[in-house]
Design a protein around this motif. Structure first.
Motif, PDB file in Angstrom:
ATOM      1  N   LEU A  16      -2.451 -15.148  26.453  1.00 36.95           N
ATOM      2  CA  LEU A  16      -0.923 -14.719  24.665  1.00 36.95           C
ATOM      3  C   LEU A  16      -1.217 -13.496  24.870  1.00 36.95           C
ATOM      4  O   LEU A  16      -0.682 -12.851  24.585  1.00 36.95           O
ATOM      5  CB  LEU A  16      -2.078 -15.795  23.977  1.00 36.95           C
ATOM      6  CG  LEU A  16      -1.194 -15.868  22.785  1.00 36.95           C
ATOM      7  CD1 LEU A  16       0.042 -16.432  23.227  1.00 36.95           C
ATOM      8  CD2 LEU A  16      -1.936 -16.244  21.084  1.00 36.95           C
ATOM      9  N   GLU A  17      -1.781 -12.577  24.376  1.00 37.81           N
ATOM     10  CA  GLU A  17      -2.420 -11.796  25.062  1.00 37.81           C
ATOM     11  C   GLU A  17      -1.481 -10.397  25.991  1.00 37.81           C
ATOM     12  O   GLU A  17      -0.800  -9.933  24.789  1.00 37.81           O
ATOM     13  CB  GLU A  17      -3.311 -10.662  24.799  1.00 37.81           C
ATOM     14  CG  GLU A  17      -4.056  -9.164  24.091  1.00 37.81           C
ATOM     15  CD  GLU A  17      -4.193  -8.231  23.628  1.00 37.81           C
ATOM     16  OE1 GLU A  17      -4.932  -7.406  23.488  1.00 37.81           O
ATOM     17  OE2 GLU A  17      -5.909  -9.709  23.929  1.00 37.81           O
ATOM     18  N   PHE A  20       1.967 -11.392  25.005  1.00 38.25           N
ATOM     19  CA  PHE A  20       3.355 -10.919  23.639  1.00 38.25           C
ATOM     20  C   PHE A  20       2.992  -9.230  23.923  1.00 38.25           C
ATOM     21  O   PHE A  20       3.974  -8.812  23.971  1.00 38.25           O
ATOM     22  CB  PHE A  20       1.921 -10.757  23.097  1.00 38.25           C
ATOM     23  CG  PHE A  20       1.927 -10.064  21.949  1.00 38.25           C
ATOM     24  CD1 PHE A  20       3.294 -10.799  20.978  1.00 38.25           C
ATOM     25  CD2 PHE A  20       1.112  -8.258  20.968  1.00 38.25           C
ATOM     26  CE1 PHE A  20       3.287  -9.609  19.209  1.00 38.25           C
ATOM     27  CE2 PHE A  20       1.482  -7.648  20.043  1.00 38.25           C
ATOM     28  CZ  PHE A  20       2.523  -8.648  19.767  1.00 38.25           C
ATOM     29  N   LYS A  24       6.379  -7.016  24.245  1.00 39.98           N
ATOM     30  CA  LYS A  24       6.990  -5.843  23.646  1.00 39.98           C
ATOM     31  C   LYS A  24       6.831  -4.444  24.495  1.00 39.98           C
ATOM     32  O   LYS A  24       8.111  -4.281  24.124  1.00 39.98           O
ATOM     33  CB  LYS A  24       5.503  -5.517  23.108  1.00 39.98           C
ATOM     34  CG  LYS A  24       5.267  -6.197  21.908  1.00 39.98           C
ATOM     35  CD  LYS A  24       5.899  -5.910  20.713  1.00 39.98           C
ATOM     36  CE  LYS A  24       5.670  -4.715  19.965  1.00 39.98           C
ATOM     37  NZ  LYS A  24       6.170  -4.686  18.709  1.00 39.98           N
ATOM     38  N   ALA A  35       7.560 -14.226  17.007  1.00 40.16           N
ATOM     39  CA  ALA A  35       6.970 -15.237  17.330  1.00 40.16           C
ATOM     40  C   ALA A  35       6.897 -16.484  16.924  1.00 40.16           C
ATOM     41  O   ALA A  35       6.898 -17.531  15.741  1.00 40.16           O
ATOM     42  CB  ALA A  35       5.189 -15.110  17.248  1.00 40.16           C
ATOM     43  N   SER A  50      -1.110 -18.649  15.903  1.00 34.38           N
ATOM     44  CA  SER A  50      -0.788 -17.598  15.703  1.00 34.38           C
ATOM     45  C   SER A  50      -2.110 -16.666  14.740  1.00 34.38           C
ATOM     46  O   SER A  50      -1.337 -15.218  14.204  1.00 34.38           O
ATOM     47  CB  SER A  50      -0.660 -18.686  14.070  1.00 34.38           C
ATOM     48  OG  SER A  50       0.967 -19.604  14.352  1.00 34.38           O
ATOM     49  N   LYS A  52      -4.488 -14.833  16.493  1.00 32.44           N
ATOM     50  CA  LYS A  52      -3.994 -14.423  17.235  1.00 32.44           C
ATOM     51  C   LYS A  52      -2.959 -13.083  17.596  1.00 32.44           C
ATOM     52  O   LYS A  52      -2.799 -11.874  17.457  1.00 32.44           O
ATOM     53  CB  LYS A  52      -4.384 -14.975  18.983  1.00 32.44           C
ATOM     54  CG  LYS A  52      -4.338 -13.687  19.516  1.00 32.44           C
ATOM     55  CD  LYS A  52      -5.477 -13.463  19.542  1.00 32.44           C
ATOM     56  CE  LYS A  52      -5.919 -12.037  21.384  1.00 32.44           C
ATOM     57  NZ  LYS A  52      -7.028 -11.677  21.488  1.00 32.44           N
ATOM     58  N   LEU A  53      -2.009 -13.505  17.257  1.00 31.03           N
ATOM     59  CA  LEU A  53      -0.476 -12.890  17.692  1.00 31.03           C
ATOM     60  C   LEU A  53      -0.975 -12.016  16.175  1.00 31.03           C
ATOM     61  O   LEU A  53       0.190 -10.610  16.122  1.00 31.03           O
ATOM     62  CB  LEU A  53       0.816 -13.504  17.271  1.00 31.03           C
ATOM     63  CG  LEU A  53       1.113 -14.496  18.626  1.00 31.03           C
ATOM     64  CD1 LEU A  53       1.691 -15.706  18.375  1.00 31.03           C
ATOM     65  CD2 LEU A  53       0.614 -13.515  19.306  1.00 31.03           C
ATOM     66  N   GLU A  54      -1.160 -12.471  14.712  1.00 37.61           N
ATOM     67  CA  GLU A  54      -1.042 -11.994  13.559  1.00 37.61           C
ATOM     68  C   GLU A  54      -1.759 -10.899  13.807  1.00 37.61           C
ATOM     69  O   GLU A  54      -1.326  -9.434  13.526  1.00 37.61           O
ATOM     70  CB  GLU A  54      -1.395 -12.606  12.415  1.00 37.61           C
ATOM     71  CG  GLU A  54      -1.616 -12.265  11.069  1.00 37.61           C
ATOM     72  CD  GLU A  54      -1.770 -12.929   9.485  1.00 37.61           C
ATOM     73  OE1 GLU A  54      -0.843 -12.962   8.841  1.00 37.61           O
ATOM     74  OE2 GLU A  54      -2.843 -13.229  10.033  1.00 37.61           O
ATOM     75  N   LEU A  56      -2.496  -9.238  16.120  1.00 37.52           N
ATOM     76  CA  LEU A  56      -1.893  -7.999  17.451  1.00 37.52           C
ATOM     77  C   LEU A  56      -0.297  -7.693  16.838  1.00 37.52           C
ATOM     78  O   LEU A  56      -0.037  -6.700  17.316  1.00 37.52           O
ATOM     79  CB  LEU A  56      -1.629  -9.324  18.565  1.00 37.52           C
ATOM     80  CG  LEU A  56      -2.476  -9.254  19.342  1.00 37.52           C
ATOM     81  CD1 LEU A  56      -1.925 -10.363  20.623  1.00 37.52           C
ATOM     82  CD2 LEU A  56      -3.430  -8.637  20.669  1.00 37.52           C
ATOM     83  N   VAL A  58       2.311  -9.095  15.739  1.00 29.64           N
ATOM     84  CA  VAL A  58       3.380  -9.628  15.533  1.00 29.64           C
ATOM     85  C   VAL A  58       4.171  -9.732  13.641  1.00 29.64           C
ATOM     86  O   VAL A  58       3.660  -9.419  13.320  1.00 29.64           O
ATOM     87  CB  VAL A  58       3.151 -10.786  16.327  1.00 29.64           C
ATOM     88  CG1 VAL A  58       2.558 -11.879  14.704  1.00 29.64           C
ATOM     89  CG2 VAL A  58       4.664 -11.466  16.184  1.00 29.64           C
ATOM     90  N   LEU A 227       6.219 -16.290  25.370  1.00 30.79           N
ATOM     91  CA  LEU A 227       5.023 -15.885  25.077  1.00 30.79           C
ATOM     92  C   LEU A 227       3.622 -16.918  25.380  1.00 30.79           C
ATOM     93  O   LEU A 227       2.550 -16.712  26.040  1.00 30.79           O
ATOM     94  CB  LEU A 227       4.103 -15.859  23.432  1.00 30.79           C
ATOM     95  CG  LEU A 227       5.092 -15.757  22.571  1.00 30.79           C
ATOM     96  CD1 LEU A 227       4.887 -15.507  21.346  1.00 30.79           C
ATOM     97  CD2 LEU A 227       4.182 -13.888  22.958  1.00 30.79           C
TER      98      LEU A 227
END
Length: 368
Positions: A16-17, A20, A24, A35, A50, A52-54, A56, A58, A227
């Motif tokens: 996922l990372e 992302f 980007k 996302a 979510s 994880k994305l937060e 990072l 997002v 993603l």
């Protein structure tokens, strides 16, 4: 690598990372990334994805329904959340949990304005959706003055973003249609921004749009399937990493003779001596009946073998004749080099469907 001992959906947050950061890298320095985590983050695990994305950084999340946004708020997510398809009955909850609605029709706008005013809201963030040709949800170009008429005289709500959705951003043959949609969106969003006296965030591009229409990034873009490792383009798919892998095990192995049948309705009949294995998952887990019949493959100890007969509610049968295997061995339904796209294509469907169909009764395993 550890093997599964039951049907398991593995969710790789490292993948996922990677996805992302790849997406980007395709954006302008100031372009925000939203996302899309609806449908349990495309069938994976909404909360883990979510969080994880937060972490990072997002900029926004999007869900389909209010209950999905509530789930994220309950999990501690603080990033802004756009609800793409809210219903009026849920507006009280939406405001209580500080979720941000897409207002896509005259009825929905009037209903939300009524609730916001009753709750004494001031400049509550809302998102105005325009229909530029997908013809699912959204206001039309000529609705701008109607929208303004209902915004004038109230400070209960404030337009946070204006957005639309491309219908065929992955299809080169529909490029003229996509460009027509972008032109329509520019017209509507510019007119609305001019008349309200400020520039809301604009967003129109989905994953394929990000890759194919960079000139229409505006202030923000949205990504869902990208993603999770898919881009509707084989070349780009090779740059992404699938997040979800569905694995199961062999429960039992049978040796059958010529002309014996397997499963309901005797849908499979052997043409000789065959070895058949049964796996503990079925259409109640998201593997629909259209994956049976011998056309769809799963990966067993490095060898592709077919799903045969009719898929049952809790079981599928595979033909393992000639394969080196035993009861308890792991079987990869999709994941890694045998992607969800490969699996879905064999049944003439798409990765979105198989990913989002995986039942919540399937065990999730988060890999950091």
């Amino acid at each position: 690598m550890s093997k599964v001992s039951e049907t398991t959906l593995e969710i790789d947050l490292r993948a996922l990372e990677h996805n992302f950061r790849y997406l980007k890298s395709k954006l302008g320095a100031e372009t925000k990334l939203l996302a899309v985590v609806k449908a349990f983050a495309y069938g994976s695990d909404m909360v883990s994805v979510s969080k994880k994305l937060e972490g990072l950084g997002v900029d926004y999340f999007a869900v389909a329904y209010v209950k999905e946004g509530v789930l994220l708020r309950d999990a501690g997510i603080r990033t802004p959340i756009l609800v793409l398809h809210p219903q009026a009955v849920n507006f009280d909850t939406l405001i209580e949990r500080f979720l941000e609605p897409s207002l896509y029709s005259p009825r929905i706008l009037k209903e939300f304005l009524k609730v916001a005013e009753a709750k004494n809201q001031k400049k509550y963030p809302v998102h105005i959706k325009f229909n530029t040709g997908l013809n699912r949800l959204g206001f039309w170009e000529n609705d701008v003055d109607w929208i303004l008429k209902h915004l004038n005289g109230t400070n209960a709500i404030k337009i946070k973003s204006i957005f639309s959705h491309l219908a065929a951003s992955e299809d080169e043959n529909e490029k003229d249609f996509s460009l027509k949609q972008i032109k329509s969106f520019k017209k509507s969003s510019s007119e609305l921004a001019e008349k309200i006296g400020y520039q809301p965030i604009r967003h129109m591009l989905n994953t394929s749009g990000i890759l194919n229409y960079t000139e229409a990034q505006f202030e923000m873009v949205r990504s869902g399937i990208g993603l999770y490792g898919y881009a509707n383009d084989a070349q780009i798919d090779s740059e992404l990493k699938p997040v979800a892998s569905l694995k199961s095990i062999i429960s039992q192995i049978h040796k059958i003779e010529p002309n014996e049948s397997v499963g309901y309705n005797r849908a499979y009949k052997s043409d000789g001596y065959r070895v058949i294995a049964t796996l503990p998952l079925g259409h109640a887990d998201g593997i629909g009946r259209h994956y049976g019949g011998g056309n769809t493959m799963v990966l067993l100890n490095g060898k592709l073998v077919p799903i045969i007969g009719n898929v049952c509610m809790d079981m599928i049968m595979i033909d393992v004749t000639g394969a080196d295997c035993k009861e308890g061995d792991e079987v990869i339904i999709f994941g890694g080099n045998h992607s969800a796209e490969d699996f879905a294509n064999s049944a003439q469907t798409i990765s979105y469907e198989i990913l989002t169909a995986i039942s919540q009764r399937v065990t999730r395993k988060i890999k950091e």
